[in-house]
Design a protein around this motif. Structure first.
Motif, mmCIF file in Angstrom:
data_model
loop_
_atom_site.group_PDB
_atom_site.id
_atom_site.type_symbol
_atom_site.label_atom_id
_atom_site.label_comp_id
_atom_site.label_asym_id
_atom_site.label_seq_id
_atom_site.Cartn_x
_atom_site.Cartn_y
_atom_site.Cartn_z
ATOM 1 N N PHE A 111 0.838 -1.190 0.000
ATOM 2 C CA PHE A 111 0.000 0.000 0.000
ATOM 3 C C PHE A 111 0.878 1.247 0.000
ATOM 4 C CE2 PHE A 111 -2.881 -2.978 2.411
ATOM 5 C CZ PHE A 111 -3.820 -3.115 1.387
ATOM 6 N N THR A 112 0.356 2.318 -0.572
ATOM 7 C CA THR A 112 1.012 3.620 -0.491
ATOM 8 C C THR A 112 0.745 4.221 0.885
ATOM 9 O OG1 THR A 112 -0.895 4.898 -1.245
ATOM 10 C CG2 THR A 112 0.542 3.954 -2.950
ATOM 11 N N THR A 113 1.369 5.355 1.167
ATOM 12 C CA THR A 113 1.131 6.017 2.449
ATOM 13 C C THR A 113 -0.306 6.530 2.557
ATOM 14 O OG1 THR A 113 2.049 8.054 1.488
ATOM 15 C CG2 THR A 113 3.531 6.668 2.803
ATOM 16 N N GLN A 114 -1.030 6.564 1.428
ATOM 17 C CA GLN A 114 -2.447 6.931 1.439
ATOM 18 C C GLN A 114 -3.356 5.695 1.530
ATOM 19 O OE1 GLN A 114 -0.298 8.425 -1.051
ATOM 20 N NE2 GLN A 114 -0.001 9.971 0.544
ATOM 21 N N GLU A 115 -2.725 4.516 1.702
ATOM 22 C CA GLU A 115 -3.422 3.231 1.864
ATOM 23 C C GLU A 115 -4.134 2.774 0.586
ATOM 24 O OE1 GLU A 115 -5.759 2.765 5.392
ATOM 25 O OE2 GLU A 115 -4.273 3.730 6.673
ATOM 26 N N THR A 116 -3.696 3.284 -0.549
ATOM 27 C CA THR A 116 -4.148 2.733 -1.819
ATOM 28 C C THR A 116 -3.139 1.667 -2.269
ATOM 29 O OG1 THR A 116 -2.959 4.426 -3.070
ATOM 30 C CG2 THR A 116 -5.266 4.880 -2.498
ATOM 31 N N ILE A 117 -3.550 0.785 -3.167
ATOM 32 C CA ILE A 117 -2.635 -0.268 -3.615
ATOM 33 C C ILE A 117 -1.461 0.355 -4.355
ATOM 34 C CG2 ILE A 117 -2.376 -2.305 -5.093
ATOM 35 C CD1 ILE A 117 -5.301 -2.953 -4.534
ATOM 36 N N ASP A 118 -0.258 -0.057 -3.975
ATOM 37 C CA ASP A 118 0.979 0.456 -4.563
ATOM 38 C C ASP A 118 1.378 -0.489 -5.707
ATOM 39 O OD1 ASP A 118 3.532 1.266 -5.206
ATOM 40 O OD2 ASP A 118 4.183 1.517 -3.127
ATOM 41 N N TRP A 119 0.905 -0.181 -6.900
ATOM 42 C CA TRP A 119 1.114 -1.072 -8.039
ATOM 43 C C TRP A 119 2.581 -1.152 -8.431
ATOM 44 C CZ3 TRP A 119 -2.956 -3.923 -8.606
ATOM 45 C CH2 TRP A 119 -4.218 -3.414 -8.320
ATOM 46 N N GLU B 246 -3.709 -9.357 2.794
ATOM 47 C CA GLU B 246 -4.702 -8.519 3.491
ATOM 48 C C GLU B 246 -6.038 -8.469 2.759
ATOM 49 O OE1 GLU B 246 -2.958 -4.845 5.471
ATOM 50 O OE2 GLU B 246 -1.218 -5.496 4.278
ATOM 51 N N THR B 247 -6.431 -9.603 2.202
ATOM 52 C CA THR B 247 -7.669 -9.645 1.410
ATOM 53 C C THR B 247 -8.921 -9.252 2.167
ATOM 54 O OG1 THR B 247 -7.659 -12.042 1.773
ATOM 55 C CG2 THR B 247 -6.874 -11.255 -0.349
ATOM 56 N N PRO B 248 -9.030 -9.481 3.496
ATOM 57 C CA PRO B 248 -10.255 -9.037 4.166
ATOM 58 C C PRO B 248 -10.483 -7.537 4.094
ATOM 59 C CG PRO B 248 -9.112 -10.655 5.521
ATOM 60 C CD PRO B 248 -8.176 -10.278 4.405
ATOM 61 N N ASN C 178 2.471 -10.690 14.054
ATOM 62 C CA ASN C 178 1.339 -10.769 13.131
ATOM 63 C C ASN C 178 1.857 -11.005 11.715
ATOM 64 O OD1 ASN C 178 -0.275 -8.895 10.993
ATOM 65 N ND2 ASN C 178 -1.729 -9.859 12.396
ATOM 66 N N ASN C 179 1.098 -11.752 10.950
ATOM 67 C CA ASN C 179 1.300 -11.823 9.502
ATOM 68 C C ASN C 179 0.105 -11.133 8.847
ATOM 69 O OD1 ASN C 179 2.324 -12.741 6.933
ATOM 70 N ND2 ASN C 179 0.654 -14.208 6.910
ATOM 71 N N PRO C 180 0.338 -10.103 8.009
ATOM 72 C CA PRO C 180 1.570 -9.768 7.285
ATOM 73 C C PRO C 180 2.424 -8.636 7.869
ATOM 74 C CG PRO C 180 -0.239 -8.644 6.255
ATOM 75 C CD PRO C 180 -0.831 -9.422 7.413
ATOM 76 N N ALA C 181 2.186 -8.225 9.112
ATOM 77 C CA ALA C 181 2.996 -7.126 9.655
ATOM 78 C C ALA C 181 4.472 -7.486 9.645
ATOM 79 C CB ALA C 181 2.538 -6.788 11.076
ATOM 80 N N GLY C 182 4.797 -8.746 9.985
ATOM 81 C CA GLY C 182 6.187 -9.159 10.032
ATOM 82 C C GLY C 182 6.861 -9.140 8.685
ATOM 83 N N ILE C 183 6.240 -9.748 7.682
ATOM 84 C CA ILE C 183 6.877 -9.819 6.364
ATOM 85 C C ILE C 183 6.994 -8.426 5.744
ATOM 86 C CG2 ILE C 183 4.679 -10.415 5.238
ATOM 87 C CD1 ILE C 183 8.284 -11.336 4.135
ATOM 88 N N ARG D 235 -3.809 -1.712 6.250
ATOM 89 C CA ARG D 235 -5.169 -1.259 6.513
ATOM 90 C C ARG D 235 -5.633 -1.891 7.826
ATOM 91 N NH1 ARG D 235 -7.980 -1.713 0.458
ATOM 92 N NH2 ARG D 235 -6.877 0.085 -0.429
ATOM 93 N N LEU D 236 -6.266 -1.076 8.645
ATOM 94 C CA LEU D 236 -6.755 -1.580 9.929
ATOM 95 C C LEU D 236 -7.695 -2.771 9.731
ATOM 96 C CD1 LEU D 236 -7.439 1.796 11.762
ATOM 97 C CD2 LEU D 236 -5.627 0.151 12.272
ATOM 98 N N PRO D 237 -7.610 -3.740 10.643
ATOM 99 C CA PRO D 237 -7.011 -3.663 11.973
ATOM 100 C C PRO D 237 -5.539 -4.069 12.058
ATOM 101 C CG PRO D 237 -8.219 -5.710 11.784
ATOM 102 C CD PRO D 237 -8.431 -4.976 10.485
ATOM 103 N N VAL D 238 -4.876 -4.364 10.945
ATOM 104 C CA VAL D 238 -3.450 -4.701 10.995
ATOM 105 C C VAL D 238 -2.647 -3.411 11.163
ATOM 106 C CG1 VAL D 238 -1.517 -5.776 9.779
ATOM 107 C CG2 VAL D 238 -3.813 -6.739 9.562
ATOM 108 N N VAL D 239 -1.644 -3.473 12.027
ATOM 109 C CA VAL D 239 -0.769 -2.328 12.269
ATOM 110 C C VAL D 239 0.674 -2.803 12.176
ATOM 111 C CG1 VAL D 239 -2.427 -1.113 13.742
ATOM 112 C CG2 VAL D 239 -0.794 -2.721 14.778
ATOM 113 N N PRO D 240 1.639 -1.888 12.028
ATOM 114 C CA PRO D 240 3.048 -2.294 11.964
ATOM 115 C C PRO D 240 3.507 -2.990 13.243
ATOM 116 C CG PRO D 240 2.772 -0.040 11.182
ATOM 117 C CD PRO D 240 1.469 -0.436 11.803
ATOM 118 N N VAL D 241 4.601 -3.727 13.135
ATOM 119 C CA VAL D 241 5.176 -4.372 14.315
ATOM 120 C C VAL D 241 5.651 -3.303 15.289
ATOM 121 C CG1 VAL D 241 5.863 -6.432 13.021
ATOM 122 C CG2 VAL D 241 7.498 -4.542 13.310
#
Length: 300
Positions: free
Chosen positions: A17-25, A51-53, A252-257, A272-278
């Motif tokens: 994701f970009t810093t705007q939480e859009t997909i970073d193609w 992060e498909t959910p 958490n996965n994918p926070a770790g990878i 994207r919430l509810p996942v957050v960085p490590v």
């Protein structure tokens, strides 16, 4: 044969994701090139690691088409389509753009915790509807219900259009029961990076890996060596990455990878919430580990 194409290392791609939480193609294209250059045998899009959910229906379709385009037939592409609503899965299988897909990875129904008979009937229904072969996915830590060896073997023997199982129960005895009794041509694929080496030694056919997003070269080399029964080399690579596996899945996965990938600037450390960085403390440990790992010249 398709089974030959899916024997080895598959990588469950993250969704940058970009810093705007859009997909970073741009980052996703760079990641696809990274893992293919590293030697993985196929890629998986729209897995839990992606992060498909948190993705919209439109974004999922865009990700499928983008992955097909950027992979450009260099390796097979497996598409993740799963849900706790059987009829929703059937509808998506009938409408998603799957012409270029090698297979569909479909997680066992989650949250509703169906019986073993319910799991069997779920897969029977989606296998009948799918235009592509189905890979079962047992991950009770996420679904809340284990798919037993008996259920897996029943599906493998009785349901047409099911060709493989991604096993992430962590139960080695259950895994060995499936390997020992599976029908000819049915693949048993590890879904646990940290125990993939011993599972391959027991007779599994490959791995659908999270860690291979980062450790593309070493991980695919480890799997290849184990499948060739070169256990000395496979063991060396396994222990070389073992601390990395522990750090990658500590919170958490994918926070770790994503923390690993961000260290090498392959993706932004954005979710994207509810996942957050490590946490900062884990990030510091990851950075120290990767500094030593990269100093050894292991990264592709």
């Amino acid at each position: 044969m398709l089974q030959d194409q899916l024997r080895g290392t598959g990588v469950a791609l993250v969704t940058p994701f970009t810093t705007q939480e859009t997909i970073d193609w741009h980052s996703l294209e760079r990641l696809i090139d990274h893992v293919i250059k590293g030697g993985v045998d196929y890629v998986v899009t729209l897995g839990t690691t992606g992060e498909t959910p948190t993705l919209s229906s439109e974004e999922k379709l865009d990700l499928i088409n983008f992955t097909f385009e950027k992979v450009n037939k260099r390796v097979p592409v497996v598409v993740g389509i799963g849900d706790y609503n059987t009829y929703d899965v059937v509808k998506r299988l009938e409408t998603c753009p799957l012409d270029e897909a090698a297979a569909v990875l479909s997680v066992a129904p989650y949250y509703s915790k169906p019986t073993q008979e319910g799991i069997y009937q779920h897969y029977k229904a989606i296998a009948a509807a799918s235009p592509k072969p189905i890979i079962l996915y047992n991950v009770p830590g996420r679904t809340g219900r284990n798919m037993t060896a008996e259920t897996t073997l029943r599906i493998a023997k009785e349901v047409e259009n099911v060709i493989a199982m991604k096993e992430a129960s962590g139960d080695m005895i259950q895994c060995m029961e499936i390997i020992a009794r599976k029908p000819k041509g049915f693949l048993v694929i590890s879904g646990d990076d940290a125990v993939a080496f011993p599972q391959l030694a027991c007779g599994m056919d490959g791995v659908i890996s999270v860690a291979a997003n980062y450790f593309a070269k070493d991980f695919s080399s480890m799997v290849r060596a184990a499948l060739e029964e070169n256990y000395t080399e496979a063991r060396r690579l396994h222990y070389k990455m073992l601390e990395g596996f522990d750090l990658m899945f500590a919170e958490n996965n994918p926070a770790g990878i994503k923390a690993f990938l961000h260290y090498d600037k392959l993706v932004e450390n954005v979710f994207r919430l509810p996942v957050v960085p490590v946490t900062e403390s884990l990030q510091s440990r990851i950075s120290a580990y990767l500094k030593a790992y990269n100093k050894a010249g292991s990264l592709v």
